[in-house]
Structures are given as structure tokens and as C-alpha cells.
Design a protein around this motif. Structure first.
Motif, mmCIF file in Angstrom:
data_model
loop_
_atom_site.group_PDB
_atom_site.id
_atom_site.type_symbol
_atom_site.label_atom_id
_atom_site.label_comp_id
_atom_site.label_asym_id
_atom_site.label_seq_id
_atom_site.Cartn_x
_atom_site.Cartn_y
_atom_site.Cartn_z
ATOM 1 N N ASP A 323 0.840 -1.200 0.000
ATOM 2 C CA ASP A 323 0.000 0.000 0.000
ATOM 3 C C ASP A 323 0.872 1.244 0.000
ATOM 4 O OD1 ASP A 323 -1.987 1.887 0.286
ATOM 5 O OD2 ASP A 323 -2.963 0.906 1.981
ATOM 6 N N THR A 325 -0.642 4.187 -0.154
ATOM 7 C CA THR A 325 -1.583 5.229 0.260
ATOM 8 C C THR A 325 -1.830 5.257 1.758
ATOM 9 O OG1 THR A 325 -3.589 3.863 0.065
ATOM 10 C CG2 THR A 325 -2.775 4.913 -1.948
ATOM 11 N N GLN A 343 -1.165 3.284 -5.118
ATOM 12 C CA GLN A 343 -2.193 2.236 -5.131
ATOM 13 C C GLN A 343 -2.018 1.301 -3.943
ATOM 14 O OE1 GLN A 343 -1.702 0.294 -9.093
ATOM 15 N NE2 GLN A 343 -0.610 2.190 -9.559
ATOM 16 N N TRP A 345 -2.626 -3.054 -3.272
ATOM 17 C CA TRP A 345 -2.873 -4.322 -3.955
ATOM 18 C C TRP A 345 -2.432 -5.472 -3.066
ATOM 19 C CZ3 TRP A 345 1.095 -1.047 -4.623
ATOM 20 C CH2 TRP A 345 2.390 -1.554 -4.624
ATOM 21 N N ASN A 372 2.413 -0.813 -10.330
ATOM 22 C CA ASN A 372 1.733 -0.497 -9.072
ATOM 23 C C ASN A 372 2.474 0.565 -8.256
ATOM 24 O OD1 ASN A 372 3.760 -2.240 -7.933
ATOM 25 N ND2 ASN A 372 2.379 -3.983 -8.183
#
Length: 517
Positions: A323, A325, A343, A345, A372
Motif C-alpha cells: 500500500d 496510500t 495504489q 494491492w 503499481n
């Protein structure tokens, strides 16, 4: 003692503007000059990155200042792709003329390296982000607080420990960083970012002069992407509580018996488990490492791409995310150094390896349409490389199981708190970890401390022994400022969140015996 934790945080936008000391630099003039030259020279891709790093390190011993180090590093880099080959050059002089000359140098580097390049550079597509701005979430800029006031607070916290019975020495350290970047590329993206991070640490030492030995214990507070409010306010850590507990815990640690080696059940606190995640999952799922790009320096990975979708990393309750974020995550950004939006994922889902950390070069090689967002350089004078996201073990989504609930399930075991030393092999497979504090578990309850504890396993055996994870109330971010990678070496900050977790039948070593004492 059971360490309690806050609920899982999520991303929050910051209201802080980017400092005028950075935005007043000739950012767009540098970009215009460099990109125009790169385009005229036939570059398929070109980007300019202006990078400013502001740092302050404070160090105290026994409440007295040992050092105050301030630093500011500013420069820019030009990166190009010419005929499928990377070229890179950087400079510290921020003028359009220098930017143009640096772009020419980057193109020349690419052309020189073309004959050696066996893999044509193909970048995964990404939308254009025009005039984007992102600032990390913090309240109080640490560089807006007077150094004397910061030193006074560190001295106050130090004296609280130093005046406690049994404490002979106290060290205090606080590293503060403000990182600012400006990115512009031929596609049209222009991105300005600013992030702040803080790493405070206090360590108490007790000396046995007669025996010629000593013992230490330090605070568990992790480094975070927060401002001065983390240390001087009410955000994220209960300093008063921990500073009051350490002398008593240290005295008990000195008197604690040495652990008996053998197979043992463990409840591992997030303050320790984050580091095991970093070493055995975070590095192992870096795609460049998994395909051999780090083999000559930091090693490879047992989690190779041919095992994607089939490798049983751990038990079915194991869910690990990457992550960029995460609120207050040290690796959180708005955009990476490839201008890819941040992002989140999956890396491991239901115990199976399902993903990797990638940049725009490696995404197509894995058959993905998009990166990503894991590109980062720690300086204007270093090439962006694939770096780790905030890699985290997720809590139990169905029940808010507490740490005490996990401990209650153990008849005879150890509760492990805080990180210390570690060792792991070059494939991220065979490891051992120690900690700060170890508590004996008898009949589901804590029963004093132990000493000289390390746990040892292979990665898949360890995560395959995870029987239960705590709920959201036990989840906390840990992390480090000093994750090293690449040649020349680069350092990145990264966080790892996790709940408390219960592991069955893990091999425990006695470090004193292992050391021949």
C-alpha cells in the motif's frame, strides 16, 4: 504487559502547502529546458526530477546534547530512454542552461550503453497528471519548531528515565526529514510532492558494575510519517505511559531467567512482527529481486515468478497487502518517481502468493498493463529503482480478537514485544529474529519476563504456523528509516502494519547458549 494498539488508519489528505523554499525554485524552467533538449535528441521518454531533502538529527546522552546536525541537499536529475536504453545524469546547479546540458549528458549515456543493453526498455502506460500536488498528512512541521524547544522536550523525556531507580544512562535520538520532489516528463505530467517523517527513540541502560554487564530497553514507538505532534503532542503514541513503564520493565528483564530452547508457541506483538514481515515478505516480493536483479548485492528470492498463484506462503488466514496510500506510512506518496499514482494491492491472499511490487519497466515483463507505483530514488543523484511499498499483514476482518485473547489460547509459550536484531539468508527464506521484551505465557496468562530469546524458522514454515491474527484494535504500523538496496546504495523509509498474531510450534533459541556463553 500487553501492548494495546489503535484501529487500522486510512489515507487522509493534508492541508499543508508545499514550502515556498521549494516551489520558488525554477522548477518549470528546468523542466522546459531539459525536456526540450531530450525531445530534440530523439528520446522516447524523458523526465526531470528536482529533489530537495531537509534533515535534522538530534542526539542526547543523559539529558545533555551530544549533537545537532542539520542538512539540506538539493539537485535535479534527467532520465531518458533513447533507442530502448536508459540514460541518466544529475547536477546540483539549478539553472536552465545546466538542465539542458545535463539532458544532453543523459542522452549520451543512453547511446553509450545501447550496445550493452540486452533488454529493451518498455514502460507500462500511465495517465498524465498535470499540475498535481500531494502533501503527506501531518499537523506540525518539525522544521517550524525551534531547535531549543525540541531539545528541551527530549531532555525532559530523558530525565524522566534517568531519575528512575536502576537506570544508569539514557540516550535520546530524533531524526526528522522533509522530502520534496518535482517531476515533469514528455508525456505532460507535472507533479509536486512534500512528505514529512519523524523517528524518535529513547533507550535506558542499567549497569551491573560488579558483574561487568549491562542491559538495555528502548521505547517501542515506531518511526512515522507524522510531524512534531507525534512526539510533542497527542498523536499516535502514549509517551508518558511508556516512559513510566520502562524502568520497571528493565529491572524485571535483568532479573528474568534465561529461556529454555525448544519448540514453543509464540504470540508476537506488532512491534516485533513488522520486521519479520519486512524481511521475509517485503523483500521477497520485490519483483526485481525475484528475477535476479539484486543477486550480486542483496540476494534473490525464494518466491520466484513461476510460483505466482501457487506458492503456499502461509495459512489461509494470511492476507498481506502492499500500500502506497496508507495514512502515516513511511513509503506513502501521491505518485512514485515514475509518475505512477499510488495504489494498494494484494501480495499474499488466503495464504497464497498473488502479487509483486513493480515499477513501469517490470510491470510489462510480468504481463501487467500497469505499474503499481514502486519507483523511488533517495537523492537527485541516484537513479530511481524499484522500492518497497508499505507491506502489511491484515487483521481478522470478522472478529476483533485482542492480544489477550490470543495469549489466552496458549498453555505454555512466549509473548514477543519490540524489535532488536535479525538475520536472514540471501533468498529471504531461513531467518532468526530477537526482540526487546519477552514474557512467559503460562496457562493463558503472562507470567514474568524471559531473557536471551530468538525465534528461528524458514519463511513458509513460519507463516504456515500462524493459527490466528488479532482484530483491527491490535493493528499498528511499525517500520524503519533505513531499508537499504542497490549499488550505489540507496536508503528508503518504509512502514509495515500488522496485528498481533499467534504462531504454533516455532523453534526458539537461547542466544546466550548460541553465543557460547
Amino acid at each position: 504487559m500487553i501492548v494495546t494498539h489503535s484501529a487500522v488508519p486510512r489515507a487522509v489528505a493534508s492541508d499543508h502547502p508545499v514550502d515556498p523554499e521549494f516551489t520558488n525554485l525554477p522548477l518549470h524552467a528546468l523542466a522546459d529546458a531539459a525536456l526540450a533538449v531530450a525531445r530534440a535528441a530523439g528520446a522516447e521518454h524523458a523526465d526531470l526530477r528536482v529533489h530537495r531533502l531537509v534533515t535534522q538529527s538530534l542526539r542526547l546522552r543523559d539529558g545533555k546534547v551530544q549533537s545537532v546536525d542539520d542538512g539540506v541537499e538539493t539537485g535535479f536529475a534527467v532520465r531518458v530512454v533513447v533507442d530502448g536504453t536508459w540514460g541518466f545524469a544529475s547536477h546540483a546547479e539549478l539553472t536552465p542552461a545546466t538542465a539542458a546540458a545535463t539532458a544532453i549528458e543523459a542522452v549520451q549515456v543512453a547511446r553509450t550503453l545501447r550496445s550493452l543493453n540486452r533488454e529493451r526498455v518498455e514502460l507500462a502506460p500511465e495517465p498524465v497528471y498535470s499540475d498535481a500536488t500531494w502533501v503527506s498528512d501531518y499537523r506540525t512541521d518539525p522544521f517550524g519548531v525551534a531547535t531549543a524547544d525540541k531539545v528541551a522536550l527530549l531532555a525532559d523525556y530523558s530525565h524522566r528515565l534517568l531519575t528512575a531507580p536502576g537506570v544508569d544512562h539514557v540516550t535520546a535520538n530524533c531524526l526528522q526529514v522533509k522530502e520534496q520532489t518535482f517531476h515533469a516528463d514528455l508525456a505532460g505530467s507535472t507533479i509536486t510532492q512534500q512528505r514529512v517523517r519523524l523517528h524518535p527513540e529513547f533507550e535506558a541502560t542499567a549497569v551491573d558494575a560488579d558483574a561487568g554487564t549491562f542491559e538495555t530497553m528502548r521505547t517501542l514507538a515506531p518511526p512515522v510519517a507524522r510531524g512534531w505532534e507525534y512526539l510533542g503532542g497527542d498523536a499516535g503514541w502514549e509517551w508518558d505511559t511508556e516512559l513510566a513503564e520502562i524502568p520497571t520493565l528493565l529491572a524485571a528483564k535483568i532479573a528474568a531467567p534465561s529461556v529454555r530452547a525448544g519448540v514453543t508457541d509464540l504470540v508476537i506483538d506488532p512491534t516485533n512482527l513488522w520486521l519479520t514481515i519486512h524481511e521475509s515478505i517485503g523483500h521477497a516480493t520485490e519483483y526485481d529481486r525475484a528475477i535476479g536483479y539484486e543477486a550480486a548485492y542483496a540476494g534473490t528470492s525464494f518466491a520466484t515468478p513461476d510460483l505466482l498463484g501457487t506458492l503456499r506462503y502461509g495459512t489461509p488466514i494470511m492476507h498481506v497487502t502492499a500500500d502506497r496510500t496508507e495514512t502515516h506510512g513511511l513509503a506513502s506518496v501521491g505518485f512514485d518517481d515514475d509518475a505512477v499514482a499510488a495504489q494498494r494491492w494484494d501480495l499474499v491472499r488466503d495464504g497464497t502468493l498473488v502479487g509483486y511490487q513493480l515499477d513501469r519497466v517490470f510491470a510489462p515483463r510480468l504481463g501487467l498493463e500497469r505499474s503499481n507505483g514502486c519507483s523511488y530514488a533517495d537523492s537527485a543523484h541516484h537513479v530511481p529503482i524499484q522500492r518497497m511499498a508499505n507491506v502489511s499483514l491484515q487483521p481478522d476482518p470478522d472478529a476483533d480478537t485482542g492480544t489477550a485473547d490470543l495469549i489466552a489460547r496458549v498453555e505454555d509459550g512466549i509473548y514477543v514485544v519490540g524489535d532488536k536484531s535479525w538475520s536472514i539468508d540471501m533468498q529471504r527464506y531461513n531467518f532468526q529474529f530477537t526482540g526487546q521484551r519477552f514474557f512467559r505465557i503460562r496457562n493463558g496468562e503472562l507470567d514474568g519476563q524471559l531473557r536471551d530469546v530468538a525465534y528461528q524458522a524458514t519463511t513458509t514454515d513460519f507463516w504456515g504456523s500462524m493459527e490466528a491474527v488479532g482484530g483491527p484494535s491490535t493493528w499498528r504500523l511499525g517500520g524503519a528509516f533505513n531499508c537499504g538496496k542497490a549499488q550505489p546504495g540507496q536508503v528508503a523509509a518504509v512502514s509495515h502494519g500488522c496485528p498481533s498474531a499467534l504462531f504454533r510450534g516455532v523453534n526458539v533459541l537461547n542466544t546466550r547458549t548460541e553465543g557460547g556463553q
